[in-house]
Design a protein around this motif. Structure first.
Motif, PDB file in Angstrom:
ATOM      1  N   GLY A   1       0.817  -1.212   0.000  1.00  0.00           N
ATOM      2  CA  GLY A   1       0.000   0.000   0.000  1.00  0.00           C
ATOM      3  C   GLY A   1       0.847   1.256   0.000  1.00  0.00           C
ATOM      4  O   GLY A   1       0.556   2.230  -0.688  1.00  0.00           O
ATOM      5  N   TYR A   2       1.943   1.231   0.756  1.00  0.00           N
ATOM      6  CA  TYR A   2       2.833   2.391   0.794  1.00  0.00           C
ATOM      7  C   TYR A   2       3.489   2.625  -0.562  1.00  0.00           C
ATOM      8  O   TYR A   2       3.529   3.747  -1.056  1.00  0.00           O
TER       9      TYR A   2
ATOM     10  N   PHE B   1       2.422   1.688  -3.464  1.00  0.00           N
ATOM     11  CA  PHE B   1       1.387   2.153  -4.392  1.00  0.00           C
ATOM     12  C   PHE B   1       1.147   3.643  -4.219  1.00  0.00           C
ATOM     13  O   PHE B   1       1.048   4.386  -5.191  1.00  0.00           O
ATOM     14  N   GLU B   2       1.042   4.100  -2.972  1.00  0.00           N
ATOM     15  CA  GLU B   2       0.807   5.524  -2.714  1.00  0.00           C
ATOM     16  C   GLU B   2       1.983   6.381  -3.185  1.00  0.00           C
ATOM     17  O   GLU B   2       1.808   7.468  -3.691  1.00  0.00           O
ATOM     18  N   VAL B   3       3.215   5.884  -3.012  1.00  0.00           N
ATOM     19  CA  VAL B   3       4.393   6.656  -3.410  1.00  0.00           C
ATOM     20  C   VAL B   3       4.431   6.840  -4.920  1.00  0.00           C
ATOM     21  O   VAL B   3       4.758   7.915  -5.425  1.00  0.00           O
ATOM     22  N   TYR B   4       4.073   5.816  -5.666  1.00  0.00           N
ATOM     23  CA  TYR B   4       4.159   5.881  -7.118  1.00  0.00           C
ATOM     24  C   TYR B   4       2.924   6.495  -7.779  1.00  0.00           C
ATOM     25  O   TYR B   4       3.002   6.963  -8.901  1.00  0.00           O
ATOM     26  N   ASN B   5       1.773   6.485  -7.140  1.00  0.00           N
ATOM     27  CA  ASN B   5       0.535   6.810  -7.839  1.00  0.00           C
ATOM     28  C   ASN B   5      -0.207   8.041  -7.332  1.00  0.00           C
ATOM     29  O   ASN B   5      -1.392   8.175  -7.571  1.00  0.00           O
ATOM     30  N   THR B   6       0.436   8.944  -6.646  1.00  0.00           N
ATOM     31  CA  THR B   6      -0.222  10.188  -6.279  1.00  0.00           C
ATOM     32  C   THR B   6       0.184  11.285  -7.261  1.00  0.00           C
ATOM     33  O   THR B   6       1.158  11.150  -7.988  1.00  0.00           O
TER      34      THR B   6
ATOM     35  N   ALA C   1       3.725  12.735  -6.415  1.00  0.00           N
ATOM     36  CA  ALA C   1       4.625  11.667  -5.972  1.00  0.00           C
ATOM     37  C   ALA C   1       6.076  12.102  -6.108  1.00  0.00           C
ATOM     38  O   ALA C   1       6.478  12.755  -7.077  1.00  0.00           O
TER      39      ALA C   1
END
Length: 148
Positions: free
Chosen positions: A131-132, A134-139, A142
């Protein structure tokens, strides 16, 4: 001195006449479970690809509920099915092929529960770190951009 192995599976629902029949029965069961996993992995039904609940909003108890329920409720049901079927396969491989059923209860508990806790811990770590990442790459803002 050898002793006889127990020749039933599914808590005594299926009884076999020999060890060979029991091995084939467990192999067929594991093959069916694996086939279910493969079919679900190929087709990925839409109903299983969306989370059932969204995170709770606001307050201490909402945060506490999100922490407690996150590994089970907020993941995709397909992932939960894969995890459960993998645990079922690991259980039957250990229980029947490694003959843990015929060992003393204290040894069974030591081996099985240690594995269960380690698997649960590994699943928790993988889901949290996934989850982390994913959040780092997809905001939108980022810090790490995809360059592949």
């Amino acid at each position: 001195m050898a002793h006889e192995h127990k020749l039933e599976i599914f808590r005594g629902l299926l009884k076999f006449k020999s060890n060979t029949q029991k091995i084939w029965g467990v192999l067929i069961f594991l093959t069916i479970v694996t086939a279910i996993e493969v079919v679900l992995g190929i087709y990925k039904p839409d109903i299983l690809m969306h989370t059932w609940l969204s995170p709770f909003e606001g307050g201490f108890f909402a945060t506490l509920g999100n922490i407690i329920l996150s590994p089970f409720i907020y993941m995709k049901p397909l992932n939960l099915i894969f995890i459960l079927l993998t645990i079922v396969k690991a259980y039957y491989i250990t229980w029947d092929f490694m003959h843990m059923r015929d060992e003393k209860p204290s040894l069974r508990r030591a081996v099985v529960w240690t594995g269960v806790f380690l698997i649960c811990y590994l699943i928790f770590i993988l889901l949290q770190e996934g989850g982390y990442v994913f959040e780092v790459y997809n905001t939108k803002d980022a810090l790490i951009k995809r360059d592949f």
